[in-house]
Design a protein around this motif. Structure first.
Motif: not given
Lengths: 377, 377
Positions: A278, A282, A286, A364, A367-368, B285, B288-289, B364
């Protein structure tokens, strides 16, 4: 300069890994060759042949079919083959004996019907995912042996039971040869491979994030000098799920060895792999957005400069956490920096909420951090 | 309401697909049962048994081993088995005949050495990825047959050549039974599966993006009512590579049928799958954001409202393009809306650069559009 060092070390370690893999492949090939020669001795040496006879064929077949790359895969396939053969032979004998009491025609009809029923049900079982993963080969061998035994029952002059026993013994010989060569002669463990690949993924992700950060920060300063290549690691990581699952299944079959005891929690490796995948997704997204924003920005406003600094801090925190986790996993010790890591992550979070409140761009990274956080706690 | 309709239809189509898959599995199981009964007739029917004898065993083995779920896989495995057997038997006979001219001991030494050499080289070939993908089974059968033939040469009272020929004929019988049942009785095509799964992915991605958009826009308005479940599609899509590759290999083995001619470009399906997977990673991603930015924002500034409208427009353009592409692929017609699509994408690009110049947030979406764009042109 640090980046270059990273590139160079990763190049060397890549090369080293390739060479290692090549060596392993050659070792495996030679081991198969040796096993084949050993099993052929059943035919070639007179006293052995007198004992075993034509059934030696089954030993050769066993060796060719079950000798797999890793010790776990070989053991798993061998045990599957053994179990399938025993079950199939037992049921086949039973069915053959029961059918013999009927007339000549009824006998054959019953046998045909039982072949159809066991074949259909067995094949259906083979399609169920949980069985397919671990026992596919065993069920196939069950169908095969049942079929062979039950139909030879109609014809055999010898008793069916004897045929089945003799064949089983030769299959056992082939199995023993395989296992001895596989486990005792330069064993290649699936568990080692799974462990190493998981550990190296932490480093790969850390390197990639660092590369991204440097690129992003230097975007206004340097000329075009992209390290897009480093995203290849992330892409290949995305496709690693099926390989990992196979390795975990094989690793479960492997006996106690080296650092890995019985009941070693291989499922957790799969969970870690999932989290890393996952994260790789991401990072890819990015990285894509960084590539697009190549237009050299002048970081004029104070706000933006502060934001940039914060992003850099968060990013290097994440890199540090990843490296630390990878190291502790490599050395198989409980992460000593445990409290340290959670502190770092908390700091990253507060910094992040600062950035978000200031400006919405780097949602973003969050999320990392969250992925890592959820993965530690 | 539109979203709900989407959810409902996707639920129904999911259910329908599951049922369809279940039915296919049952059909496959019954087909295997039928083939096993047919091949058992070689044992059970007297006139046939008089012709074939004990070698009927090889026909049964062939059926159990090569009958796979899809027609392409069965055909591929069968052809592999046939080729491997022919090559192995040929070389084995040659080696056996050559070795017979030597003395009794020299004979056995030479045979042992040749077993080692062919076993080692064959195993090494099996590890090369390109061979492993398509010809793994064939090389294994080559090693097996070579071994069996060359060592029986030492012992056989019959001529080796005759044994090899008889066995090959029975294997051929098994192969023919498999192929007839597999291709003529409710054939299950790997090509259909690959085609359908690729088409449905376009729809899945379009639905997910639409869900994201609606969620993002309504974030301030509605209460918490997330459709996180829809990201499951993206996640499963990320892990689809190995399955796709297998299906493409099987599809290549399949003969002309339905809409798919010979030389149908299955590699392009793999490329499309790759593009879709990258998009899925980006959507994940992005999703997620969005999840993180749940804090209800008040879109106060005019700038932000305009930006939101533009994002919505771009997003729905991408959704429209995906749906259109999926539809045209489903109906296997050249995309008529070709120029229309490129116009839409150009419009999306200009809108996007507007957004980017205004505000840096939605970089994005750009990748989405670029991915689609690069994938069309």
């Amino acid at each position: 300069r640090e980046k270059k060092i990273h590139c160079v070390t990763s190049y060397f370690s890549d090369n080293q890994m390739k060479n290692e893999h090549e060596t392993k492949q050659i070792i495996h090939s030679i081991k198969v060759g040796i096993s084949l020669v050993l099993v052929s001795l059943l035919y070639l040496v007179d006293p052995l042949y007198e004992q075993v006879g034509e059934n030696a064929m089954w030993a050769i077949m066993t060796v060719v079919v079950i000798f797999e790359f890793s010790a776990g895969a070989t053991l798993g396939k061998g045990l599957n083959r053994g179990m399938g053969t025993i079950l199939g032979a037992g049921l086949g004998c039973l069915a053959a004996v029961l059918a013999q009491n009927l007339g000549a025609v009824g006998n054959k009809v019953i046998i045909g019907a039982s072949v159809f029923i066991f074949g259909t049900i067995g094949t259906y079982f083979r399609l169920i995912p949980s069985i397919k993963k671990r026992y596919d080969y065993g069920v196939m061998l069950f169908i095969l042996t049942y079929n062979l035994v039950v139909v030879s029952g109609v014809r055999a002059d010898q008793k069916v039971w004897e045929i089945a026993c003799e064949r089983f013994l030769t299959i056992l010989m082939g199995f023993i040869i395989c296992i001895c060569v596989s486990l005792l002669l330069f064993p290649l463990w699936a568990s080692d491979e799974l462990h190493q690949s998981t550990v190296s993924r932490f480093q790969d992700l850390a390197n990639t994030i660092q590369g991204c950060l440097e690129e992003y920060i230097n975007i206004g300063i340097k000329e075009e000098n992209k390290s897009v290549a480093s995203f290849g690691v992330c892409k290949s990581m995305l496709n690693s799920k099926s390989k990992d699952e196979l390795l975990a299944i094989y690793a479960k079959w492997e006996p106690w060895h080296g650092k890995f005891g019985f009941w070693y929690p291989w499922e957790k490796y799969l969970k870690i792999g999932e989290a890393l995948r996952e994260m790789a997704a991401i990072i890819l997204a990015l990285g894509g957005s960084i590539e697009i924003s190549t237009s050299p920005k002048a970081f004029t406003s104070v706000n933006q400069t502060i934001q940039l600094k914060l992003c850099e801090a968060i990013g290097s925190d994440v890199v540090w956490v990843l490296r630390e986790l990878g190291d502790s996993m490599k050395q198989m010790r409980k992460c000593e920096a445990d409290t340290h890591i959670s502190e770092k992550l908390k700091a990253a979070k507060t910094e992040l909420s600062l950035v978000i409140s200031m400006f919405n761009i780097s949602a973003h990274e969050n999320i990392d951090a969250l992925a890592v956080a959820s993965f530690i706690f």
